[in-house]
Design a protein around this motif. Structure first.
Motif, PDB file in Angstrom:
ATOM      1  N   ALA A  39      29.638  36.381  36.786  1.00  0.00           N
ATOM      2  CA  ALA A  39      28.220  36.692  36.960  1.00  0.00           C
ATOM      3  C   ALA A  39      27.614  35.924  38.128  1.00  0.00           C
ATOM      4  CB  ALA A  39      27.458  36.371  35.678  1.00  0.00           C
ATOM      5  N   ARG A  40      28.248  34.827  38.505  1.00  0.00           N
ATOM      6  CA  ARG A  40      27.715  34.010  39.590  1.00  0.00           C
ATOM      7  C   ARG A  40      27.927  34.637  40.968  1.00  0.00           C
ATOM      8  NH1 ARG A  40      28.852  27.582  38.791  1.00  0.00           N
ATOM      9  NH2 ARG A  40      28.056  27.344  36.676  1.00  0.00           N
ATOM     10  N   TYR A  41      28.968  35.451  41.098  1.00  0.00           N
ATOM     11  CA  TYR A  41      29.329  35.844  42.459  1.00  0.00           C
ATOM     12  C   TYR A  41      29.579  37.326  42.687  1.00  0.00           C
ATOM     13  CZ  TYR A  41      34.087  35.617  40.505  1.00  0.00           C
ATOM     14  OH  TYR A  41      35.212  35.795  39.737  1.00  0.00           O
ATOM     15  N   ARG A  42      29.829  38.107  41.666  1.00  0.00           N
ATOM     16  CA  ARG A  42      30.267  39.482  41.923  1.00  0.00           C
ATOM     17  C   ARG A  42      29.217  40.286  42.673  1.00  0.00           C
ATOM     18  NH1 ARG A  42      34.041  41.498  36.816  1.00  0.00           N
ATOM     19  NH2 ARG A  42      35.807  40.147  37.331  1.00  0.00           N
ATOM     20  N   ALA A  68      26.064  28.823  45.037  1.00  0.00           N
ATOM     21  CA  ALA A  68      26.045  29.705  43.865  1.00  0.00           C
ATOM     22  C   ALA A  68      27.275  29.531  42.996  1.00  0.00           C
ATOM     23  CB  ALA A  68      25.930  31.160  44.313  1.00  0.00           C
ATOM     24  N   LEU A  69      28.389  29.126  43.599  1.00  0.00           N
ATOM     25  CA  LEU A  69      29.665  29.109  42.889  1.00  0.00           C
ATOM     26  C   LEU A  69      29.980  27.784  42.218  1.00  0.00           C
ATOM     27  CD1 LEU A  69      31.783  31.018  45.562  1.00  0.00           C
ATOM     28  CD2 LEU A  69      31.196  31.858  43.294  1.00  0.00           C
ATOM     29  N   LEU A  70      29.574  26.674  42.825  1.00  0.00           N
ATOM     30  CA  LEU A  70      29.990  25.360  42.343  1.00  0.00           C
ATOM     31  C   LEU A  70      28.819  24.597  41.758  1.00  0.00           C
ATOM     32  CD1 LEU A  70      32.331  24.285  45.288  1.00  0.00           C
ATOM     33  CD2 LEU A  70      33.001  25.222  43.071  1.00  0.00           C
ATOM     34  N   ASP A  71      29.025  24.016  40.583  1.00  0.00           N
ATOM     35  CA  ASP A  71      27.971  23.230  39.941  1.00  0.00           C
ATOM     36  C   ASP A  71      27.691  21.948  40.705  1.00  0.00           C
ATOM     37  OD1 ASP A  71      27.425  24.950  37.809  1.00  0.00           O
ATOM     38  OD2 ASP A  71      29.152  24.210  36.692  1.00  0.00           O
ATOM     39  N   ILE A  79      39.025  29.972  42.261  1.00  0.00           N
ATOM     40  CA  ILE A  79      39.594  31.276  41.929  1.00  0.00           C
ATOM     41  C   ILE A  79      38.467  32.261  41.665  1.00  0.00           C
ATOM     42  CG2 ILE A  79      41.149  32.540  40.413  1.00  0.00           C
ATOM     43  CD1 ILE A  79      42.468  29.870  39.680  1.00  0.00           C
ATOM     44  N   LEU A  80      38.442  33.345  42.436  1.00  0.00           N
ATOM     45  CA  LEU A  80      37.450  34.408  42.282  1.00  0.00           C
ATOM     46  C   LEU A  80      38.176  35.685  41.898  1.00  0.00           C
ATOM     47  CD1 LEU A  80      35.359  33.751  45.532  1.00  0.00           C
ATOM     48  CD2 LEU A  80      35.022  32.768  43.257  1.00  0.00           C
ATOM     49  N   SER A  81      37.731  36.323  40.839  1.00  0.00           N
ATOM     50  CA  SER A  81      38.405  37.515  40.337  1.00  0.00           C
ATOM     51  C   SER A  81      37.439  38.692  40.314  1.00  0.00           C
ATOM     52  CB  SER A  81      38.946  37.258  38.925  1.00  0.00           C
ATOM     53  OG  SER A  81      39.574  38.405  38.405  1.00  0.00           O
ATOM     54  N   ASN A  82      37.878  39.824  40.882  1.00  0.00           N
ATOM     55  CA  ASN A  82      37.031  41.011  40.917  1.00  0.00           C
ATOM     56  C   ASN A  82      37.915  42.238  41.088  1.00  0.00           C
ATOM     57  OD1 ASN A  82      35.136  43.014  41.314  1.00  0.00           O
ATOM     58  ND2 ASN A  82      33.951  41.883  42.846  1.00  0.00           N
ATOM     59  N   ALA A  83      37.863  43.146  40.130  1.00  0.00           N
ATOM     60  CA  ALA A  83      38.667  44.368  40.216  1.00  0.00           C
ATOM     61  C   ALA A  83      38.240  45.249  41.376  1.00  0.00           C
ATOM     62  CB  ALA A  83      38.563  45.151  38.908  1.00  0.00           C
ATOM     63  N   PHE A  84      37.050  44.980  41.953  1.00  0.00           N
ATOM     64  CA  PHE A  84      36.514  45.849  42.999  1.00  0.00           C
ATOM     65  C   PHE A  84      36.356  45.128  44.339  1.00  0.00           C
ATOM     66  CE2 PHE A  84      34.944  47.365  38.870  1.00  0.00           C
ATOM     67  CZ  PHE A  84      35.564  48.612  38.854  1.00  0.00           C
ATOM     68  N   PHE A  85      37.189  44.111  44.595  1.00  0.00           N
ATOM     69  CA  PHE A  85      37.171  43.470  45.897  1.00  0.00           C
ATOM     70  C   PHE A  85      37.432  44.481  47.017  1.00  0.00           C
ATOM     71  CE2 PHE A  85      38.046  38.928  44.377  1.00  0.00           C
ATOM     72  CZ  PHE A  85      36.802  38.480  44.799  1.00  0.00           C
TER      73      PHE A  85
END
Length: 291
Positions: A39-42, A68-71, A79-85
């Motif tokens: 939810a942070r990056y897609r 946005a990605l790192l606290d 590691i970023l995961s997205n079926a629609f890259f």
């Protein structure tokens, strides 16, 4: 920083892999590996990639993404995961090419992270099952746009990967067949996280337990407990041996529901896929994982 981009052909185990990564989030964080929630990056990444079709990324694009990605702003690996890259499903196959937009989008992703080492992890899928799955989702009325003047026999993953390497030669690719994922699952997760072979992770046998009978899994785990120093290659061979005896048949058989296809045509597509995999093993920039 090492940026790991995970995706996979439509119908592969993308969501299950992400859930497994998130289950290991705390363990990985202790090793300097960040697994941000999608939810942070897609949406942010999708919007950025769309904008990069007509303009270069803003000078502070990477900094905005990292905020946005790192606290806490620190990690050695992410590691970023997205079926629609590689774009929306309706463009997964177009005019007889698999993921024709992938080269440009991978190149854009690399430009988003200047100075970082970008790696791509991706599961392939037999075109004999991929093509019906894609057409089934986008609607049969769009089938002509999927193949154009091409035939199903012309679909080649090797062409897609070669084009990605040409567009983004500094992006290394770790590739495997989705059909082998149950046996490779733990090894894939460890490679993504940069962990040594054999290190325990949560959920390493998740997919295996879905296709093997409970009795088979019980025997398999007992076998491993008696041999705690078993090497990874040996462990994979043991998994295959147990699957031969204890697989749940309906779980390992894919339905190929493509009107007009004969068994001979499906067999030919599978033969061509197997041949294409042999070529992929030799492509530059590709690390191919096999059982």
């Amino acid at each position: 920083m090492q940026i790991i981009l995970h995706t996979g052909a439509h119908g592969t185990d993308n969501d299950k892999l992400l859930r497994c990564l998130l289950r290991n989030q705390q363990q990985f964080a202790a090793r300097g590996v960040s697994v941000p929630g999608p939810a942070r990056y897609r949406d942010l990444l999708d919007e950025t990639l769309d904008a990069m079709q007509t303009a270069a990324p803003a000078p502070d694009a990477r900094a905005v993404l990292m905020d946005a990605l790192l606290d806490d702003g620190t990690a050695d690996r992410m590691i970023l995961s997205n079926a629609f890259f590689f774009g929306p499903l309706r463009f997964a196959i177009r005019d007889g090419e698999i993921y024709p937009d992938a080269p440009a989008r991978v190149a854009h992703l690399q430009r988003l992270f200047p100075g970082d080492r970008v790696e791509m992890f991706m599961a392939l899928r037999n075109p004999a099952s991929l093509l019906p799955a894609v057409i089934g989702k986008i609607g049969p009325h769009r089938e002509n746009g999927v193949l154009g003047d091409a035939t199903p026999e012309s679909l080649r993953w090797s062409g897609c990967l070669a084009r990605i390497h040409e567009a983004a030669p500094d992006v290394s690719m770790t590739i495997w067949c989705n059909e082998d994922s149950p046996v490779l699952w733990a090894a894939i997760i460890r490679e993504m996280a940069g962990l040594p072979p054999g290190e325990k992770i949560v959920g390493g046998f998740d997919l295996l337990s879905e296709i093997m009978t409970p009795e088979g899994m019980k025997l398999f785990r007992a076998h491993l407990q008696r041999r705690p120093r078993m090497s990874e290659p040996r462990k994979r061979r043991v998994m295959m041996a147990f699957l031969e005896k204890h697989a749940i048949e309906e779980k390992i058989e894919e339905e190929l529901d493509m009107p007009g296809w004969t068994d001979a045509e499906v067999d030919e597509l599978t033969r061509l896929y197997d041949s294409d995999i042999e070529r992929i093993r030799t492509l530059p920039g590709v690390n191919f994982i096999a059982p």
